[in-house]
Design an enzyme around this catalytic site. Structure first.
Site, mmCIF file in Angstrom:
data_model
loop_
_atom_site.group_PDB
_atom_site.id
_atom_site.type_symbol
_atom_site.label_atom_id
_atom_site.label_comp_id
_atom_site.label_asym_id
_atom_site.label_seq_id
_atom_site.Cartn_x
_atom_site.Cartn_y
_atom_site.Cartn_z
ATOM 1 C CE LYS A 1 2.401 11.501 5.462
ATOM 2 N NZ LYS A 1 1.098 10.834 5.424
ATOM 3 C CE LYS B 1 6.696 7.519 0.151
ATOM 4 N NZ LYS B 1 5.607 6.816 0.756
ATOM 5 C CE LYS C 1 -2.013 8.671 -3.759
ATOM 6 N NZ LYS C 1 -2.766 7.825 -2.868
HETATM 7 P P1 TYM Z 1 -0.355 5.092 0.311
HETATM 8 O O1 TYM Z 1 -1.697 5.592 -0.058
HETATM 9 O O2 TYM Z 1 0.741 6.080 0.514
HETATM 10 O O3 TYM Z 1 0.161 4.073 -0.783
HETATM 11 C C1 TYM Z 1 -0.630 2.980 -1.245
HETATM 12 C C2 TYM Z 1 0.274 1.825 -1.637
HETATM 13 O O4 TYM Z 1 1.213 2.241 -2.634
HETATM 14 C C3 TYM Z 1 2.533 1.906 -2.205
HETATM 15 N N1 TYM Z 1 3.441 2.971 -2.679
HETATM 16 C C4 TYM Z 1 4.516 2.743 -3.462
HETATM 17 N N2 TYM Z 1 5.014 1.626 -3.986
HETATM 18 C C5 TYM Z 1 6.122 1.754 -4.761
HETATM 19 N N3 TYM Z 1 6.725 2.939 -5.022
HETATM 20 C C6 TYM Z 1 6.248 4.089 -4.504
HETATM 21 N N4 TYM Z 1 6.842 5.247 -4.798
HETATM 22 C C7 TYM Z 1 5.093 4.033 -3.674
HETATM 23 N N5 TYM Z 1 4.352 4.962 -3.019
HETATM 24 C C8 TYM Z 1 3.349 4.294 -2.404
HETATM 25 C C9 TYM Z 1 2.458 1.873 -0.680
HETATM 26 O O5 TYM Z 1 3.467 1.061 -0.130
HETATM 27 C C10 TYM Z 1 1.093 1.281 -0.456
HETATM 28 O O6 TYM Z 1 1.145 -0.124 -0.536
HETATM 29 N N6 TYM Z 1 -0.577 4.082 5.204
HETATM 30 C C11 TYM Z 1 -0.932 3.564 3.883
HETATM 31 C C12 TYM Z 1 -2.412 3.278 3.708
HETATM 32 C C13 TYM Z 1 -2.945 2.336 4.723
HETATM 33 C C14 TYM Z 1 -2.750 0.924 4.720
HETATM 34 C C15 TYM Z 1 -3.477 0.461 5.855
HETATM 35 C C16 TYM Z 1 -2.053 0.039 3.891
HETATM 36 C C17 TYM Z 1 -3.727 2.665 5.774
HETATM 37 N N7 TYM Z 1 -4.037 1.518 6.470
HETATM 38 C C18 TYM Z 1 -3.494 -0.883 6.161
HETATM 39 C C19 TYM Z 1 -2.074 -1.314 4.228
HETATM 40 C C20 TYM Z 1 -2.791 -1.775 5.339
HETATM 41 C C21 TYM Z 1 -0.579 4.621 2.843
HETATM 42 O O7 TYM Z 1 -0.547 5.793 3.133
HETATM 43 O O8 TYM Z 1 -0.442 4.124 1.578
#
Ligand code: TYM
Length: 356
Positions: A129, A212, A215
């Site tokens: 990022k 991957k 968003k």
């Molecule tokens: P975020 O918002 O990017 O994604 C949310 C969840 O979706 C999964 N994910 C995917 N799984 C499969 N294929 C993909 N292309 C894909 N893109 C996203 C992510 O693995 C996630 O499970 N940092 C985290 C949010 C967060 C969090 C936490 C998660 C903040 N604190 C504590 C768990 C525990 C994030 O940005 O997820």
């Protein structure tokens, strides 16, 4: 809507005796995409009856890159409605917004003081990022992102954290910090395990299937759960494939077709091998149409429920009111122990610093 005060004691005891899970999804972009849905949300729904489940919207994380305040406010509400529309039931799990539980930022500070600078600088998401020009220059907030994520998890004493492959490194740091804190200051945090998600752990971008689905990538490669059916079909029809003709999984040579097979397998419940047999001899066009039908059928009920929730509004408000109360109970108790163990004088004469 069941209020916590109305939950029978037996249910509370059941919740307490179940292992705890926690996970979060960011309120950014145009809503949840198929990767979030298949890799995370659908799992979360399945886990709400077997685990004491906490799911939250990490809005503190969302401001680590430039953002529009009005859009963040709107998206946070929409993200909660999406979770409920996907099948999370606020009577069976706890749903909350991170910024409404100030303990997250407080524990983040403490954990930051036991994290090495080099350790945080090694995180690949930070490196990715901070290298992307469109996200502006990297901030200290972005650098601290994984430490905040560790605080999110440790505050709830989560046993397991269901996340996709992309979050694995952050979870590993969380485990390291939990052990380090417990060793230096005494037993305080549960060391969480990743909840292994095998299939659909990584859904790829339709236009660049080696990356991957995310968003922050251009819309043509990302299917949003709330996309109209015609748009879902159009995006799938124009998904990048290869010059071959076989519908066969081969991540190295056929990443586009492999991704479509992964998606089809996840939404149809059929194994990839079975799907390969089903499409033996079909052209890519026919295959893509069947994948589109399956994806559209999967998201249609979610879209209907979402529209109802946004129209009535109170279910989301009630869920957040209850969620915040339950989350603060747990987070507050953990933070008090962490404060005591790290040597802060607790207010009100409790803790080790109190007079005998
Ligand atoms: P975020 O918002 O990017 O994604 C949310 C969840 O979706 C999964 N994910 C995917 N799984 C499969 N294929 C993909 N292309 C894909 N893109 C996203 C992510 O693995 C996630 O499970 N940092 C985290 C949010 C967060 C969090 C936490 C998660 C903040 N604190 C504590 C768990 C525990 C994030 O940005 O997820």
């Amino acid at each position: 809507m069941i209020r916590l005060s109305q939950v029978p004691d037996t249910m509370r005891v059941m919740q307490q005796s179940r292992p705890r899970v926690l996970s979060g999804i960011q309120p950014t972009g145009t809503g949840s995409h198929l990767g979030n849905y298949l890799g995370a949300l659908r799992r979360w729904v399945a886990m709400q009856d077997t685990f004491d489940a906490y799911y939250f919207i990490p809005d503190l994380h969302a401001i680590t890159v430039p953002h529009d305040p009005a859009a963040l406010r709107r998206r946070t509400r929409e993200a909660v409605a999406e979770l409920i529309a996907c099948g999370l039931d606020p009577g069976r799990c706890t749903i909350f917004v991170q910024s409404q539980v100030p303990e997250h930022a407080q524990l983040c500070w403490i954990l930051g003081c036991i994290t090495g600078y080099g350790e945080a600088a090694r995180m690949t998401q930070f490196k990715d990022k901070s290298a992307r020009k469109e996200l502006g220059s990297a901030t200290v907030g972005l650098f601290n992102y994984p430490i905040l994520q560790a605080a999110d998890i440790l505050l709830y004493q989560a046993d397991q954290v269901p996340v996709g492959d992309d979050q694995r490194q952050h979870l590993e740091l969380t485990r390291v910090l939990a052990r380090r804190f417990n060793t230096q200051f005494g037993p305080t945090f549960t060391v969480p395990s990743p909840y292994e998600i095998h299939e659909a752990a990584r859904i790829a971008d339709l236009q660049e299937p080696t990356k991957k689905m995310s968003k922050s990538r251009p819309p043509a490669g990302t299917i949003n759960v709330m996309d109209p059916a015609a748009q879902i079909r159009k995006k799938l029809r124009s998904a990048v494939t290869d010059t071959d003709r076989d519908v066969r999984a081969d991540a190295e040579h056929k990443p586009g077709i492999t991704n479509l097979l992964t998606i089809y397998s996840a939404v149809s419940g059929k194994s990839v091998e079975r799907a390969e047999k089903e499409f033996a001899g079909s052209g890519y066009g026919d295959f893509k149409d069947v994948v589109a039908d399956a994806v559209i059928a999967e998201v249609a009920p979610v879209q209907r429920r979402y529209a109802e929730l946004m129209a009535e509004g109170t279910t989301v408000d009630d869920a957040l009111f209850e969620g915040r109360t339950r989350a603060r109970d747990v987070a507050g108790a953990t933070l008090a122990v962490a404060h005591d163990n790290v040597g802060f004088l607790l207010p009100g004469g409790s803790g080790r610093g109190s007079r005998p």
